[in-house]
Design an enzyme around this catalytic site. Sequence first.
Site, PDB file in Angstrom:
ATOM      1  N   CYS A 105      35.691 -17.746  17.435  1.00  0.00           N
ATOM      2  CA  CYS A 105      35.291 -18.983  18.085  1.00  0.00           C
ATOM      3  C   CYS A 105      34.724 -18.668  19.461  1.00  0.00           C
ATOM      4  CB  CYS A 105      36.503 -19.905  18.211  1.00  0.00           C
ATOM      5  SG  CYS A 105      36.142 -21.495  18.976  1.00  0.00           S
ATOM      6  N   GLU A 148      34.082 -26.474  12.790  1.00  0.00           N
ATOM      7  CA  GLU A 148      33.496 -27.351  13.803  1.00  0.00           C
ATOM      8  C   GLU A 148      34.123 -28.743  13.783  1.00  0.00           C
ATOM      9  OE1 GLU A 148      31.856 -26.005  16.129  1.00  0.00           O
ATOM     10  OE2 GLU A 148      31.519 -24.112  15.071  1.00  0.00           O
ATOM     11  N   HIS A 151      37.256 -28.798  15.704  1.00  0.00           N
ATOM     12  CA  HIS A 151      37.029 -28.953  17.149  1.00  0.00           C
ATOM     13  C   HIS A 151      36.955 -30.422  17.541  1.00  0.00           C
ATOM     14  CE1 HIS A 151      36.600 -24.995  18.842  1.00  0.00           C
ATOM     15  NE2 HIS A 151      35.704 -24.627  17.938  1.00  0.00           N
TER      16      HIS A 151
END
Length: 177
Positions: A105, A148, A151
């Site tokens: 990441c 993603e 996140h």
Amino acid sequence: MIVSIGVRKVTQIGNPILRKVLRRLKPEEIRSAEILRLVKEMAATMQEYDGVGVAGNQVGEDLSVFVMGLPKGTKRHPDGIALTVVFNPVIRPIGDEYEEDWEGCLSVPELRGIVRRHKKLELSGHGIDGKAFKKIYEGFPARVIQHETDHLNGLVYLDRMDGLKSLSYMSEMGRHG
């Protein structure tokens, strides 16, 4: 007048924005010049940092959006991933197959770990035009989408690891494996 698109600094683990559930956008907001500029900056940032994806909070924005893409012929995924912008993503797993693989990441630099992810999924959300879409992904692109989307929900891949035994510095992995 030529306006250059800037590269943003990627937020690092420890920044509270990485642990927030991000604000979903209305379709009319998505079509604004401000959001279009943000998406261009996100794509430039992803490329500058040699990433495969970047989420809104990774560039300091409290907005539910991610960008992903990878040129064809790369070592990470030879088929590449078309440059994709997704607002307000929703994932629906397809089937019960999982894959375990290494993840890293941009917000957790130099570290990698083994993460179990759904092999195939349906992604729905809004595109850069503000229109709703649904598309099926599998394999590496599905992994990127899950990473993603995590996140955007305040999670990082470390939260998905089954313990920390596989957590490794990239430099040590290259030296010993």
